[in-house]
Motif scaffolding. Structure first.
Motif, PDB file in Angstrom:
ATOM      1  N   SER A  96       0.850  -1.198   0.000  1.00 41.28           N
ATOM      2  CA  SER A  96       0.000   0.000   0.000  1.00 41.28           C
ATOM      3  C   SER A  96       0.883   1.245   0.000  1.00 41.28           C
ATOM      4  O   SER A  96       1.904   1.286   0.688  1.00 41.28           O
ATOM      5  CB  SER A  96      -0.873   0.022   1.258  1.00 41.28           C
ATOM      6  N   HIS A  97       0.478   2.262  -0.750  1.00 43.28           N
ATOM      7  CA  HIS A  97       1.312   3.459  -0.793  1.00 43.28           C
ATOM      8  C   HIS A  97       0.549   4.649  -1.368  1.00 43.28           C
ATOM      9  O   HIS A  97      -0.501   4.502  -1.999  1.00 43.28           O
ATOM     10  CB  HIS A  97       2.573   3.230  -1.637  1.00 43.28           C
ATOM     11  N   ILE A  98       1.133   5.822  -1.136  1.00 43.82           N
ATOM     12  CA  ILE A  98       0.667   7.070  -1.744  1.00 43.82           C
ATOM     13  C   ILE A  98       1.856   7.671  -2.490  1.00 43.82           C
ATOM     14  O   ILE A  98       2.965   7.747  -1.957  1.00 43.82           O
ATOM     15  CB  ILE A  98       0.155   8.075  -0.697  1.00 43.82           C
ATOM     16  N   HIS A  99       1.612   8.104  -3.725  1.00 45.09           N
ATOM     17  CA  HIS A  99       2.656   8.762  -4.522  1.00 45.09           C
ATOM     18  C   HIS A  99       2.663  10.269  -4.261  1.00 45.09           C
ATOM     19  O   HIS A  99       1.607  10.893  -4.108  1.00 45.09           O
ATOM     20  CB  HIS A  99       2.393   8.558  -6.019  1.00 45.09           C
ATOM     21  N   PHE A 100       3.875  10.838  -4.269  1.00 41.47           N
ATOM     22  CA  PHE A 100       4.030  12.284  -4.114  1.00 41.47           C
ATOM     23  C   PHE A 100       5.108  12.793  -5.069  1.00 41.47           C
ATOM     24  O   PHE A 100       6.143  12.141  -5.256  1.00 41.47           O
ATOM     25  CB  PHE A 100       4.475  12.646  -2.691  1.00 41.47           C
ATOM     26  N   THR A 101       4.866  13.956  -5.648  1.00 43.89           N
ATOM     27  CA  THR A 101       5.932  14.734  -6.272  1.00 43.89           C
ATOM     28  C   THR A 101       5.902  16.105  -5.613  1.00 43.89           C
ATOM     29  O   THR A 101       4.885  16.799  -5.653  1.00 43.89           O
ATOM     30  CB  THR A 101       5.744  14.871  -7.792  1.00 43.89           C
ATOM     31  N   VAL A 102       7.012  16.454  -4.985  1.00 43.79           N
ATOM     32  CA  VAL A 102       7.092  17.702  -4.222  1.00 43.79           C
ATOM     33  C   VAL A 102       8.056  18.640  -4.935  1.00 43.79           C
ATOM     34  O   VAL A 102       9.204  18.276  -5.205  1.00 43.79           O
ATOM     35  CB  VAL A 102       7.572  17.442  -2.783  1.00 43.79           C
ATOM     36  N   LYS A 103       7.585  19.844  -5.227  1.00 42.99           N
ATOM     37  CA  LYS A 103       8.396  20.820  -5.948  1.00 42.99           C
ATOM     38  C   LYS A 103       8.394  22.158  -5.218  1.00 42.99           C
ATOM     39  O   LYS A 103       7.381  22.543  -4.628  1.00 42.99           O
ATOM     40  CB  LYS A 103       7.872  21.019  -7.377  1.00 42.99           C
ATOM     41  N   ALA A 104       9.523  22.845  -5.292  1.00 44.49           N
ATOM     42  CA  ALA A 104       9.636  24.198  -4.738  1.00 44.49           C
ATOM     43  C   ALA A 104      10.774  24.895  -5.464  1.00 44.49           C
ATOM     44  O   ALA A 104      11.784  24.253  -5.813  1.00 44.49           O
ATOM     45  CB  ALA A 104       9.902  24.164  -3.242  1.00 44.49           C
ATOM     46  N   PRO A 105      10.653  26.197  -5.734  1.00 45.84           N
ATOM     47  CA  PRO A 105      11.705  26.928  -6.456  1.00 45.84           C
ATOM     48  C   PRO A 105      13.059  26.824  -5.760  1.00 45.84           C
ATOM     49  O   PRO A 105      13.168  27.030  -4.550  1.00 45.84           O
ATOM     50  CB  PRO A 105      11.185  28.369  -6.460  1.00 45.84           C
ATOM     51  N   GLY A 106      14.089  26.468  -6.529  1.00 51.22           N
ATOM     52  CA  GLY A 106      15.438  26.382  -5.996  1.00 51.22           C
ATOM     53  C   GLY A 106      15.784  25.044  -5.376  1.00 51.22           C
ATOM     54  O   GLY A 106      16.932  24.816  -4.982  1.00 51.22           O
ATOM     55  N   TYR A 107      14.810  24.137  -5.315  1.00 52.40           N
ATOM     56  CA  TYR A 107      15.039  22.840  -4.685  1.00 52.40           C
ATOM     57  C   TYR A 107      14.892  21.713  -5.709  1.00 52.40           C
ATOM     58  O   TYR A 107      14.105  21.811  -6.661  1.00 52.40           O
ATOM     59  CB  TYR A 107      14.058  22.618  -3.536  1.00 52.40           C
ATOM     60  N   ASP A 108      15.658  20.643  -5.509  1.00 49.81           N
ATOM     61  CA  ASP A 108      15.550  19.471  -6.375  1.00 49.81           C
ATOM     62  C   ASP A 108      14.183  18.842  -6.162  1.00 49.81           C
ATOM     63  O   ASP A 108      13.794  18.560  -5.023  1.00 49.81           O
ATOM     64  CB  ASP A 108      16.654  18.472  -6.032  1.00 49.81           C
ATOM     65  N   HIS A 109      13.445  18.640  -7.244  1.00 51.27           N
ATOM     66  CA  HIS A 109      12.105  18.098  -7.047  1.00 51.27           C
ATOM     67  C   HIS A 109      12.190  16.634  -6.609  1.00 51.27           C
ATOM     68  O   HIS A 109      13.098  15.900  -6.993  1.00 51.27           O
ATOM     69  CB  HIS A 109      11.246  18.260  -8.303  1.00 51.27           C
ATOM     70  N   LEU A 110      11.253  16.245  -5.801  1.00 50.00           N
ATOM     71  CA  LEU A 110      11.223  14.915  -5.196  1.00 50.00           C
ATOM     72  C   LEU A 110      10.016  14.146  -5.694  1.00 50.00           C
ATOM     73  O   LEU A 110       8.886  14.614  -5.592  1.00 50.00           O
ATOM     74  CB  LEU A 110      11.150  15.039  -3.669  1.00 50.00           C
ATOM     75  N   THR A 111      10.249  12.967  -6.245  1.00 47.60           N
ATOM     76  CA  THR A 111       9.175  12.022  -6.523  1.00 47.60           C
ATOM     77  C   THR A 111       9.399  10.817  -5.625  1.00 47.60           C
ATOM     78  O   THR A 111      10.488  10.224  -5.632  1.00 47.60           O
ATOM     79  CB  THR A 111       9.159  11.592  -7.992  1.00 47.60           C
ATOM     80  N   THR A 112       8.399  10.479  -4.842  1.00 46.38           N
ATOM     81  CA  THR A 112       8.567   9.407  -3.871  1.00 46.38           C
ATOM     82  C   THR A 112       7.218   8.761  -3.590  1.00 46.38           C
ATOM     83  O   THR A 112       6.203   9.096  -4.207  1.00 46.38           O
ATOM     84  CB  THR A 112       9.198   9.964  -2.566  1.00 46.38           C
TER      85      THR A 112
END
Length: 344
Positions: free
Chosen positions: A250-266
């Protein structure tokens, strides 16, 4: 080595090649020596020498010759037989034939041998303290609505138990990050994504959450359950041959983005889920496994943003997690350090 005149001579070359020569004349080279296994000039040497003579793109040459070197080494190490080679070719042919727009067998195979996870780690290295990443999987869509923090991602009558997710987007110093966007998508309580329902007319169990200025965010949704990756094709047969199963935790997908930061997909996983140690696509990591709590007090449900009619069942699952993003510069420095180390 043939000249262009020889290549166009109908006595020497058939019409199919002569027709192609109207668009491009290939470079020919003389055959200067024979290659032979157990000699100082093998088929590997010959193939790589040919590419070095003809390929003009350095990166293409590096990738292909490295691939050839490792493939040939694999054949020698395992003493690959004709029958095994034929089986592999048939397997790859079948993977191509059975791939569709929504089920790419080659992507599934890459996931199930850990290659997808490795490529993600190479391209998005994580400094100590940063949240680990994983591949997005095949169920991401571009049509998720953009919503303020505190919104509900689940439509009415969505199958599953109610869940409240509470999170923060921070940097490596522990500071909240401004202007962060948290893109969320997940399966429902039956382990089914919205795009797998034939009557889907709008997004469900997905949304782009706008975090607050201090990096905090929350949303209401449904607790996801485990589901299988497609196993009716060659990748399913591959897993079965190895004694493995196709069931994702079981899981939830996330992509987290913010200016100046490496985007995270997890993806995050509840600790109560089965298959955490045998996830077929190697996406589970201990740092991404979360301990959820149960809230049975209706007063707390209201504090979490739920209306009475929204709660499915007699409890709300509360899921908390702090995402930690490195800056683009911090990731580039780590990549450069790894590149230097690999060349030593």
């Amino acid at each position: 080595m043939a000249s262009e005149q020889q290549m166009k001579n109908p006595l020497l070359v058939g019409r199919a090649i002569r027709a192609q020569l109207e668009h491009e004349v290939p470079q020919d080279l003389p055959l200067e020596r024979d290659f032979r296994e157990d000699s100082d000039y093998t088929i590997t040497d010959h193939v790589q020498a040919l590419h070095k003579s003809l390929c003009k793109d350095e990166r293409t040459l590096e990738l292909i010759n490295s691939l050839i070197s490792h493939l040939h080494a694999f054949a020698r190490e395992t003493q690959l037989t004709h029958e095994e080679w034929t089986t592999a070719v048939k397997f790859l042919t079948r993977a191509g034939k059975e791939s569709t727009e929504y089920k790419n067998e080659f992507v599934l195979l890459s996931d199930c041998i850990g290659l997808s996870a490795l490529v993600d780690e190479i391209n998005h290295p994580k400094p100590p303290g940063a949240t680990d990443g994983c591949e997005p999987g095949p169920f991401y869509t571009e049509d998720a609505p953009t919503l303020p923090s505190g919104s509900s991602l689940a439509k009415a009558n969505t199958q599953g138990e109610s869940m409240a997710f509470v999170g923060t987007v921070k940097n490596l110093k522990g500071e909240g990050i401004k202007n962060a966007t948290v893109d969320v998508w997940q399966a429902d309580g039956d382990g089914v994504y919205d795009i797998q329902y034939p009557d889907r007319d709008e997004p469900n169990d997905r949304g782009k959450i706008l975090a607050r200025p201090d990096g905090t965010f929350s949303y209401r949704g449904i607790l996801p359950t485990a589901y299988p990756i497609p196993s009716d094709g060659p990748t399913g047969d591959f897993l079965h041959a190895l004694g493995r199963h196709p069931h994702r935790a079981s899981h939830i997908h996330f992509t987290v983005k913010a200016p100046g930061y490496d985007h995270l997909t997890t993806a995050l996983y509840p600790s109560h889920s089965p298959f955490l140690g045998t996830d077929p696509v190697f996406a589970t990591k201990k740092s991404l496994i979360c301990q959820l709590s149960e809230e049975r007090d209706p007063k707390r449900w209201a504090e979490l943003g739920f209306k009475g009619s929204e709660v499915h069942g007699e409890r709300v699952w509360v899921w908390k997690y702090d995402f930690v993003l490195p800056t683009v510069q911090e990731v580039e420095e780590l990549k450069n350090a790894r590149a230097k180390k690999s060349k030593l």
